[in-house]
Design a protein around this motif. Sequence first.
Motif, short mmCIF file in Angstrom:
data_model
loop_
_atom_site.label_atom_id
_atom_site.label_comp_id
_atom_site.label_asym_id
_atom_site.label_seq_id
_atom_site.Cartn_x
_atom_site.Cartn_y
_atom_site.Cartn_z
N UNK A 1 2.81 0.63 -16.25
CA UNK A 1 1.96 -0.28 -17.02
C UNK A 1 2.70 -0.83 -18.22
N UNK A 2 3.53 0.00 -18.85
CA UNK A 2 4.31 -0.45 -19.99
C UNK A 2 5.32 -1.50 -19.55
N UNK A 3 6.01 -1.23 -18.44
CA UNK A 3 7.09 -2.10 -18.02
C UNK A 3 6.59 -3.43 -17.49
N UNK A 4 5.35 -3.52 -17.07
CA UNK A 4 4.86 -4.73 -16.43
C UNK A 4 4.03 -5.62 -17.34
N UNK A 5 3.75 -5.18 -18.59
CA UNK A 5 2.93 -6.00 -19.48
C UNK A 5 3.79 -7.04 -20.17
N UNK A 6 4.22 -8.05 -19.43
CA UNK A 6 5.18 -9.01 -19.95
C UNK A 6 4.54 -10.35 -20.33
N UNK A 7 3.32 -10.60 -19.90
CA UNK A 7 2.57 -11.84 -20.15
C UNK A 7 3.48 -13.07 -20.06
N UNK A 8 3.87 -13.65 -21.23
CA UNK A 8 4.60 -14.91 -21.20
C UNK A 8 6.10 -14.73 -21.05
N UNK A 9 6.58 -13.55 -20.73
CA UNK A 9 7.99 -13.33 -20.45
C UNK A 9 8.26 -13.65 -18.98
N UNK A 10 9.50 -14.02 -18.64
CA UNK A 10 9.83 -14.28 -17.24
C UNK A 10 9.73 -13.01 -16.41
N UNK A 11 9.63 -13.19 -15.08
CA UNK A 11 9.53 -12.03 -14.19
C UNK A 11 10.77 -11.16 -14.31
N UNK A 12 10.57 -9.85 -14.25
CA UNK A 12 11.67 -8.90 -14.41
C UNK A 12 12.53 -8.87 -13.15
N UNK A 13 13.84 -9.03 -13.28
CA UNK A 13 14.72 -9.06 -12.10
C UNK A 13 14.94 -7.66 -11.52
#
Length: 326
Positions: A15-27
């Motif tokens: 949950x911590x690692x995926x709460x990126x909202x307006x950040x680009x998708x994590x590679x």
Amino acid sequence: PPVRSALPPAGRASAILDRMTDSPARPPWLKVRFPAGPNYARLQELMRGEQLHTVCEEARCPNIGECWSRGTATFMILGDTCTRSCGFCAVKTGRPGAVDLGEPRRVALAIQRMGLKHAVITSVNRDELPDGGAGIFAETIRWSRRLNPGTTFEVLIPDFKGERAPLETVLAAQPEILNHNTETVPRLYATVRPQARYERTLELLRVAKAIDPGALTKTGIMVGLGETNAEVLDTVRDIAAQGVDILTVGQYLRPAAQYLPVVRYWHPDEFDELKAAALAMGFRHVESGPLVRSSYHAEEQAGHVSGPLRPRATNDRLNLEMLPTV
């Protein structure tokens, strides 16, 4: 009272690692192992039992699963509440509690129980203290060396508001490595480190080497906050000019939605190119990669500079007033 853990149970760590909202998708190259396993549970029990904090938990480090499974951790002294409000950092901001004078001894005992050959000690900023917490840093090194004479010590210190006396206090305890992170390029300081100054950071690194030439100096920067490649190279060049021995470069990862967004994820090849450029500027060792953090594989980083670190001889007279009242 029980010590707060900044991390949720391992099953909910994503949950911590995926709460990126307006950040680009994590590679895909930023996948990490989630905290679990017997060593993780053992270290968590140890830290709670000794009422200690780790930056691994409080700053939500992505490498906690790997490091704790190897039986290593970075101690965070002077409490869990920072007097500053950096835009990237998950450590709690607010009014800190009283200084815990028994903490240096408990850190030393934890290092002994963990059997660490190289221990990393950092802290929150304590700008309200006259010495910024430097005295507790020094006592923690002395207690730890007394109980662990074969261990080497690395400290990751705040800037002490640019004052020389606290820096001298820490260096008088003779840590093998003194680290202070630069974090970002000067243009972004007002957003990323609003209570810090770029020039002050460079001065600290320069003065530390002048005060104690026998100590290795180290600093780290993050990328992905909107800096340009040219700005990063200029920053690395500025750091090299201070005589710093070790440089770490890693990808900024947003800890939660309220922190600064990731502007760009650097490709692993770009980290390799930056490492080559930094080595050409004169650093003795550069650790550069997406998941690199300042204390990630810290002992191995230091070993690349001059072979295995050896504890420095020091006058480790202890301040017995630091003993807890029974």
